[in-house]
Design a protein around this motif. Sequence first.
Motif, PDB file in Angstrom:
ATOM      1  N   GLN A   1       6.090  17.531  29.127  1.00  0.00           N
ATOM      2  CA  GLN A   1       5.847  17.966  27.371  1.00  0.00           C
ATOM      3  C   GLN A   1       4.596  18.404  27.389  1.00  0.00           C
ATOM      4  N   LYS A   2       3.618  18.291  28.009  1.00  0.00           N
ATOM      5  CA  LYS A   2       2.241  18.939  27.943  1.00  0.00           C
ATOM      6  C   LYS A   2       2.269  20.208  28.342  1.00  0.00           C
ATOM      7  N   ASP A   3       2.994  20.380  29.448  1.00  0.00           N
ATOM      8  CA  ASP A   3       3.159  21.752  30.060  1.00  0.00           C
ATOM      9  C   ASP A   3       4.238  22.093  30.699  1.00  0.00           C
ATOM     10  N   ARG A   4       5.245  22.814  30.039  1.00  0.00           N
ATOM     11  CA  ARG A   4       6.782  22.748  30.681  1.00  0.00           C
ATOM     12  C   ARG A   4       6.401  23.452  31.982  1.00  0.00           C
ATOM     13  N   ALA A   5       5.568  24.231  32.326  1.00  0.00           N
ATOM     14  CA  ALA A   5       5.626  24.708  33.785  1.00  0.00           C
ATOM     15  C   ALA A   5       5.203  23.700  34.776  1.00  0.00           C
ATOM     16  N   THR A   6       4.962  22.249  34.394  1.00  0.00           N
ATOM     17  CA  THR A   6       4.760  21.382  35.452  1.00  0.00           C
ATOM     18  C   THR A   6       5.584  20.111  35.056  1.00  0.00           C
ATOM     19  N   PRO A   7       6.266  19.522  36.014  1.00  0.00           N
ATOM     20  CA  PRO A   7       6.451  20.109  37.304  1.00  0.00           C
ATOM     21  C   PRO A   7       7.504  21.341  37.057  1.00  0.00           C
ATOM     22  N   LYS A   8       7.176  22.213  38.149  1.00  0.00           N
ATOM     23  CA  LYS A   8       7.942  23.620  38.221  1.00  0.00           C
ATOM     24  C   LYS A   8       9.528  23.517  38.317  1.00  0.00           C
ATOM     25  N   TYR A   9       9.797  22.578  39.193  1.00  0.00           N
ATOM     26  CA  TYR A   9      11.298  22.247  39.221  1.00  0.00           C
ATOM     27  C   TYR A   9      11.761  20.734  38.654  1.00  0.00           C
ATOM     28  N   TYR A  10      11.316  20.725  37.538  1.00  0.00           N
ATOM     29  CA  TYR A  10      11.454  19.532  36.758  1.00  0.00           C
ATOM     30  C   TYR A  10      12.906  18.975  36.400  1.00  0.00           C
ATOM     31  N   VAL A  11      13.623  19.972  36.206  1.00  0.00           N
ATOM     32  CA  VAL A  11      15.251  19.850  36.122  1.00  0.00           C
ATOM     33  C   VAL A  11      15.787  19.261  37.335  1.00  0.00           C
ATOM     34  N   SER A  12      15.591  20.162  38.325  1.00  0.00           N
ATOM     35  CA  SER A  12      15.998  19.844  39.741  1.00  0.00           C
ATOM     36  C   SER A  12      15.713  18.465  40.350  1.00  0.00           C
ATOM     37  N   TYR A  13      14.612  18.056  40.069  1.00  0.00           N
ATOM     38  CA  TYR A  13      13.947  16.680  40.687  1.00  0.00           C
ATOM     39  C   TYR A  13      14.837  15.664  39.675  1.00  0.00           C
ATOM     40  N   LEU A  14      14.917  15.842  38.543  1.00  0.00           N
ATOM     41  CA  LEU A  14      15.704  14.811  37.429  1.00  0.00           C
ATOM     42  C   LEU A  14      17.350  14.864  38.139  1.00  0.00           C
ATOM     43  N   LEU A  15      17.795  15.948  38.438  1.00  0.00           N
ATOM     44  CA  LEU A  15      19.046  15.790  39.043  1.00  0.00           C
ATOM     45  C   LEU A  15      19.305  15.337  40.284  1.00  0.00           C
ATOM     46  N   ALA A  16      18.113  15.450  40.968  1.00  0.00           N
ATOM     47  CA  ALA A  16      17.929  14.768  42.272  1.00  0.00           C
ATOM     48  C   ALA A  16      17.872  13.052  42.194  1.00  0.00           C
ATOM     49  N   MET A  17      17.350  12.887  41.125  1.00  0.00           N
ATOM     50  CA  MET A  17      17.226  11.368  40.893  1.00  0.00           C
ATOM     51  C   MET A  17      18.489  10.782  40.328  1.00  0.00           C
ATOM     52  N   LEU A  18      19.294  11.491  39.491  1.00  0.00           N
ATOM     53  CA  LEU A  18      20.506  11.193  39.320  1.00  0.00           C
ATOM     54  C   LEU A  18      21.653  10.853  40.481  1.00  0.00           C
ATOM     55  N   ASN A  19      21.529  11.940  41.600  1.00  0.00           N
ATOM     56  CA  ASN A  19      22.054  11.605  42.804  1.00  0.00           C
ATOM     57  C   ASN A  19      21.488  10.439  43.638  1.00  0.00           C
ATOM     58  N   ASN A  20      20.355  10.213  43.570  1.00  0.00           N
ATOM     59  CA  ASN A  20      19.651   8.964  44.154  1.00  0.00           C
ATOM     60  C   ASN A  20      20.183   7.790  43.516  1.00  0.00           C
ATOM     61  N   ASN A  21      20.340   7.653  42.389  1.00  0.00           N
ATOM     62  CA  ASN A  21      20.742   6.522  41.524  1.00  0.00           C
ATOM     63  C   ASN A  21      22.110   6.159  41.763  1.00  0.00           C
ATOM     64  N   LEU A  22      22.862   7.366  41.806  1.00  0.00           N
ATOM     65  CA  LEU A  22      24.356   6.870  42.336  1.00  0.00           C
ATOM     66  C   LEU A  22      24.472   6.502  43.815  1.00  0.00           C
ATOM     67  N   ALA A  23      23.518   7.022  44.618  1.00  0.00           N
ATOM     68  CA  ALA A  23      23.473   6.653  46.191  1.00  0.00           C
ATOM     69  C   ALA A  23      23.095   5.191  46.168  1.00  0.00           C
ATOM     70  N   LEU A  24      22.287   4.915  45.350  1.00  0.00           N
ATOM     71  CA  LEU A  24      21.835   3.321  45.083  1.00  0.00           C
ATOM     72  C   LEU A  24      23.085   2.475  44.853  1.00  0.00           C
ATOM     73  N   SER A  25      23.310   2.970  43.666  1.00  0.00           N
ATOM     74  CA  SER A  25      24.711   2.157  43.150  1.00  0.00           C
ATOM     75  C   SER A  25      25.775   1.702  44.212  1.00  0.00           C
ATOM     76  N   SER A  26      26.054   2.906  44.923  1.00  0.00           N
ATOM     77  CA  SER A  26      27.267   2.786  45.862  1.00  0.00           C
ATOM     78  C   SER A  26      26.779   2.001  47.146  1.00  0.00           C
ATOM     79  N   SER A  27      25.510   2.084  47.122  1.00  0.00           N
ATOM     80  CA  SER A  27      25.046   1.352  48.880  1.00  0.00           C
ATOM     81  C   SER A  27      24.712   0.028  48.593  1.00  0.00           C
ATOM     82  N   VAL A  28      24.530  -0.579  47.096  1.00  0.00           N
ATOM     83  CA  VAL A  28      24.200  -2.028  46.989  1.00  0.00           C
ATOM     84  C   VAL A  28      25.293  -2.910  47.575  1.00  0.00           C
ATOM     85  N   SER A  29      26.485  -2.746  47.348  1.00  0.00           N
ATOM     86  CA  SER A  29      27.571  -3.594  47.854  1.00  0.00           C
ATOM     87  C   SER A  29      27.669  -3.764  49.127  1.00  0.00           C
ATOM     88  N   SER A  30      26.950  -2.832  49.955  1.00  0.00           N
ATOM     89  CA  SER A  30      27.013  -2.776  51.515  1.00  0.00           C
ATOM     90  C   SER A  30      26.067  -3.660  52.318  1.00  0.00           C
TER      91      SER A  30
END
Length: 753
Positions: free
Chosen positions: A490-519
């Motif tokens: 919010q202070k500088d929208r240029a930082t991080p440069k790939y802010y949206v991409s890493y948020l999307l990666a975190m969503l995939n990571n969260n989904l991976a954690l959720s599916s892996s817990v049962s194993s």
Amino acid sequence: MGMSAEGERAASPREEEWPEAEKAEKLARGAALKWASGVFYRPEKLEGLGQYRNRETQRNSSIQSRLKSTVQSYLEGVSVGLEQLRSAAREVQNVSQDLGAARWALLDSADRFQGFQQMRVLMAEHMQLASVVQVLPQLFSVHEVFSHTLQLLREQNLLEAHAELMMMEHLRDNILSQLHLRGLSSAQATVLSYFSGLQELNESLAKQLWDIVGSSLQLVRDDPALFVTAVRIIEREEKIDDTLLLEATFLPPGRPKGWRQKFYHVLQETITGAHFRTTPMDAEGSGLARHLAVLQKDIVSNLHVVKDLMVQCVPAHYNILSICTTTYHQALTSHLQDILREDLDKQALFLLLEWALRVYPSPDMMGHPDLLPEVDVSALGPLMSPELVDQTERKYVVKVKASVLEWMQRTLEVEFKEWFREEEPETDHQGFFQSALPVIVMQMLNENIQVASLITDSLQQKVYNMALEELEVFLGRLREALVQCGKEHQKDRATPKYYVSYLLAMLNNNLALSSSVSSLHSDTARREVPASLQAALDRTQKKTCQLLLEELLLDLQPLCLQLPSRKWLSGSQLVSSMCEVIDKYAKDFSRVRKPIFMLLLTESELLVTSQYLRALMQKKMVCKSKEERGQLCDRLLQDATQLRELFCGLGLDRSQQSLEAVFALRELICLKDPALLSLEVLGFTTKYPDVSDEHISTLLDLRGDVSKEVRHMVLEMMAQHPQVLPKSYRPIFSTILVPAPELPFCLRKGKCA
């Protein structure tokens, strides 16, 4: 008559004297008459009366002769008995006379017996002196024997030395016993002083015996004869102890020696001291592992020696193998407790649990094939009590938890730094954004759970529960890191440069954690994800989606601020620009897996709808004419249709879209007759129950042709028909704030404030 009366008087005494005889005679007569009447009841039977009389006469004569013979024999026996009684009486009288004479003779000789008492005393003294004379040679040689015995002990001629020691003890004990029997206890101190050297010999012999027993495990390999000699001496002493205890008349000093029990004690102390009372060892990591390995090797080796060699050197009733096995078991139990009192790291705690629960009863140690079946490890009991095992497992879990916490913190710090890199996150083979975070976290947790499963199921369950708790805590820290990253952005929208991409990666990571817990758990029956952890996963997903939607909102807000306006009504490209922004984000959203993609698409569509409606309700414009209302209706239809087609093209079905609210709102604006607004508003509020009277009032203002009466009627109708939100309803209007109406009369703003 006179004779009759006289006969009656004579009979009366007999009746009084023998009433039974008279009664028997009457019964006999009655029976005879009954028999005769039965036999001679017909006249022709009377002819045989003479025969009956003769027969009965002969019978009576026979009975009388037998009675006379019997009575005669009784009388002769009585005569003989009386004669024997007379003879016995005469003999008793003669014996009485003889005893009286002897009594008088003894009374006359009483004074002479006084001299015999002095002779008895002299005789006793003579016997004592004779006994002393017999043992004098042995008494004079006592000190010489002491010296010889001591020399034999120095030369380790233990059997000969013990024989001489037993001889000296026997001599001393006999003398003390005689003194005890004669009540001469004052003389016992002199005897004990004379035989004081026995104490030194006993101590010297015992010291050598216990040294031999202490080296028994080595001696049975090298020189079993010396060990056998020691056991024979111990058994001799045990027999002497048993004999003296059975007699229980006099117990010499130093008895019972109890050398067999001392043998057990020394052997146990030797085992304990050899392995468990050494200098403090390194209780961490490799030091403890080496120590346990040495214990395992030495214990198995020593038990082999006991089973194969020592058992043959001692009597069977010693149960020497059982004694040694139990001693090792008890010493190990105490030793492990001592080690566990230290502040051990997780590796040391794991080693102890594995060694006590797995290695100890295994074929590599107490269950070794060469020790079976004599050594039964199941009969020894657990090396660690269930309470101690549980306590140690809890300590281990605490240490693992600290390690996991530290590792996860470092992992999160590395992940946070990666969000600020100048390159996009890595992708999987399907092109979805991801990072190494879920793999690292799940691998670390899974490894700890698998390691714990090598010990016990209870430890595995404890570590599993800890892993889920720490994963929940980690997700909380991850959300905090996401919020922090969002603030930096919010202070500088240029930082991080790939802010949206890493948020999307975190969503995939969260989904991976959720599916892996049962194993994580190997038991499928225990793989249910706790509700608190699932809630943490959901909160992480929600927070990440919220940050993405906020980013989308930042790009949409400049466009929404231009709504509504005259320029917009005349054909502006605002909605087209909004569609370009949405399409750009949708392409980014396609880098997440489908469940999350559809969620983001649905939330984006709801966000666009709410922002569009919010812009309309900002009271920026009021239709001044029927033509403007027509233009507004056309523009609303075009915008809503364009947005709907966009989202349909992206894969969001019309039934899942909230843009229908724009179409419904358009109907309110397009209604030509304001008098029908009540019915139209009623239908609108029924379909969208979260709409308020402020929202409706603002929409009526937007029309520009609603009178106060109609407005009042519409609002009154809404008050009469309050709406209840269904459970499955997605709020649209409740998030839209309507600006407060300006006061009709007010001073200048400064003074008003």
